[in-house]
Design an enzyme around this catalytic site. Structure first.
Site, PDB file in Angstrom:
ATOM      1  N   LEU A  62       0.825  -1.224   0.000  1.00 56.08           N
ATOM      2  CA  LEU A  62       0.000   0.000   0.000  1.00 56.08           C
ATOM      3  C   LEU A  62       0.852   1.263   0.000  1.00 56.08           C
ATOM      4  CD1 LEU A  62      -2.869  -0.899   2.527  1.00 56.08           C
ATOM      5  CD2 LEU A  62      -2.821  -1.194   0.049  1.00 56.08           C
ATOM      6  N   LYS A  63       2.137   1.121   0.211  1.00 57.59           N
ATOM      7  CA  LYS A  63       3.067   2.268   0.215  1.00 57.59           C
ATOM      8  C   LYS A  63       2.502   3.433   1.032  1.00 57.59           C
ATOM      9  CE  LYS A  63       5.128   1.133  -4.294  1.00 57.59           C
ATOM     10  NZ  LYS A  63       4.221   0.097  -4.849  1.00 57.59           N
ATOM     11  N   HIS A  65       1.970   6.629   3.365  1.00 57.86           N
ATOM     12  CA  HIS A  65       2.673   7.907   3.448  1.00 57.86           C
ATOM     13  C   HIS A  65       1.699   8.930   4.023  1.00 57.86           C
ATOM     14  CE1 HIS A  65       5.457  11.002   1.198  1.00 57.86           C
ATOM     15  NE2 HIS A  65       5.204  11.348   2.443  1.00 57.86           N
ATOM     16  N   THR A  70      -1.385   8.978  11.796  1.00 58.32           N
ATOM     17  CA  THR A  70      -2.281   8.285  10.873  1.00 58.32           C
ATOM     18  C   THR A  70      -1.671   6.969  10.391  1.00 58.32           C
ATOM     19  OG1 THR A  70      -3.180  10.400  10.180  1.00 58.32           O
ATOM     20  CG2 THR A  70      -3.548   8.552   8.695  1.00 58.32           C
TER      21      THR A  70
HETATM   22  O1  C5P Z   1       3.985  -7.856 -13.791  1.00 59.58           O
HETATM   23  P1  C5P Z   1       5.254  -7.370 -13.164  1.00 59.58           P
HETATM   24  O2  C5P Z   1       6.245  -8.492 -12.893  1.00 59.58           O
HETATM   25  O3  C5P Z   1       5.876  -6.216 -13.903  1.00 59.58           O
HETATM   26  O4  C5P Z   1       4.783  -6.836 -11.737  1.00 59.58           O
HETATM   27  C1  C5P Z   1       5.650  -6.144 -10.897  1.00 59.58           C
HETATM   28  C2  C5P Z   1       4.925  -5.719  -9.652  1.00 59.58           C
HETATM   29  O5  C5P Z   1       5.832  -4.920  -8.916  1.00 59.58           O
HETATM   30  C3  C5P Z   1       3.685  -4.867  -9.875  1.00 59.58           C
HETATM   31  O6  C5P Z   1       2.747  -5.205  -8.856  1.00 59.58           O
HETATM   32  C4  C5P Z   1       4.158  -3.447  -9.686  1.00 59.58           C
HETATM   33  O7  C5P Z   1       3.171  -2.607  -9.134  1.00 59.58           O
HETATM   34  C5  C5P Z   1       5.279  -3.634  -8.681  1.00 59.58           C
HETATM   35  N1  C5P Z   1       6.320  -2.633  -8.850  1.00 59.58           N
HETATM   36  C6  C5P Z   1       6.752  -1.971  -7.733  1.00 59.58           C
HETATM   37  N2  C5P Z   1       7.738  -1.029  -7.844  1.00 59.58           N
HETATM   38  C7  C5P Z   1       8.274  -0.753  -9.026  1.00 59.58           C
HETATM   39  C8  C5P Z   1       7.877  -1.432 -10.173  1.00 59.58           C
HETATM   40  C9  C5P Z   1       6.871  -2.383 -10.042  1.00 59.58           C
HETATM   41  O8  C5P Z   1       6.271  -2.243  -6.627  1.00 59.58           O
HETATM   42  N3  C5P Z   1       9.254   0.140  -9.103  1.00 59.58           N
END
Ligand code: C5P
Length: 234
Positions: A62-63, A65, A70
């Site tokens: 959910l990252k 921030h 909160t």
């Molecule tokens: O389908 P794929 O292997 O590209 O999925 C990668 C997953 O990693 C996705 O859920 C994407 O939201 C996530 N992601 C991430 N941070 C990034 C690039 C992709 O969390 N920089």
């Protein structure tokens, strides 16, 4: 750790039915699944219980921030929900990271450093951060470790920079993984599973190469073969 346990499958779908279909197809070979914003916002928190009830572990991406108070409240709820791993933005600051750590004593807590969608120009011109992307990633990873977090999420090309400033038991989780045989999709630069692990990653987040495969279990087998360095002629 066996190769299968290094894989976290990204369930990027709005449908809990589809997501749970992947879980039952892939378990017990793979038992770690990433629930991102799309699935969480569409299906609701119940999807965490459903995956856990099937024996799976949930990385809730959910990252977070927000202000420390909160994030702390959200953290307590996630800790009670039995989430295995979750994350927040390191740019929320050390106080926010510390508050989240306290609220999530039983959950692996990772910091997201610089999103891979932000380049050097956005970092300096828009955000006003004069450091290079790599310097910002290393600085925030180091601070996350000081605040008691368990690890970071970073791109494969930043693994070495992170590893050089943190302890060996600090976790590095990386997306952007493409096995040699798979489509690049929207990744401009991707790394193979074996290479990411060699560079120092602990867990690999893999989505479409597995979920988009005609046979997802076979795709996992091929990823595992690649990690173990076995020839895969198919
Ligand atoms: O389908 P794929 O292997 O590209 O999925 C990668 C997953 O990693 C996705 O859920 C994407 O939201 C996530 N992601 C991430 N941070 C990034 C690039 C992709 O969390 N920089």
């Amino acid at each position: 750790m066996i190769a299968e346990d290094r894989i976290i499958v990204a369930l990027d779908t709005p449908s809990s039915e589809v997501a749970l279909g992947y879980v039952s197809t892939l378990m017990p070979g793979v038992s770690q699944f990433k629930v991102g914003l799309e699935l969480f916002c569409s299906a609701g928190p119940g999807v965490i219980d459903e995956i856990s009830d099937s024996g799976g572990r949930v990385f809730l991406d959910l990252k977070l921030h927000d202000i420390p108070n909160t994030v702390s409240g959200a953290g307590r709820a996630l800790n009670d929900a039995g989430v295995w791993m979750t994350n927040l933005h390191a740019s929320g600051g050390p106080e926010m990271m510390g508050a989240a750590r306290e609220a999530l004593p039983d959950t692996l807590l990772l910091a997201v450093t610089v999103l891979s969608s932000l380049d050097q120009e956005v970092l300096s011109e828009y955000l006003g951060i004069q450091a290079s992307v790599e310097e910002a990633v290393s600085r925030w990873a180091h601070r996350a470790e000081m605040e008691g977090l368990d690890g970071v999420v970073c791109s494969p090309r930043e693994i070495e920079a992170v590893r050089s400033v943190v302890g060996s038991d600090f976790l590095v989780v990386t997306p952007g993984i493409r096995p040699a045989w798979s489509e690049m999709g929207d990744h401009r630069r991707a790394t193979s599973p074996g290479e990411a692990l060699q560079r120092g990653a602990d867990y690999l987040v893999i989505g479409r190469p597995i979920t988009g495969a005609a046979d997802p279990r076979e795709a996992v087998r091929r990823v595992v073969n690649e990690i173990e360095g076995e020839d895969d002629e198919q």
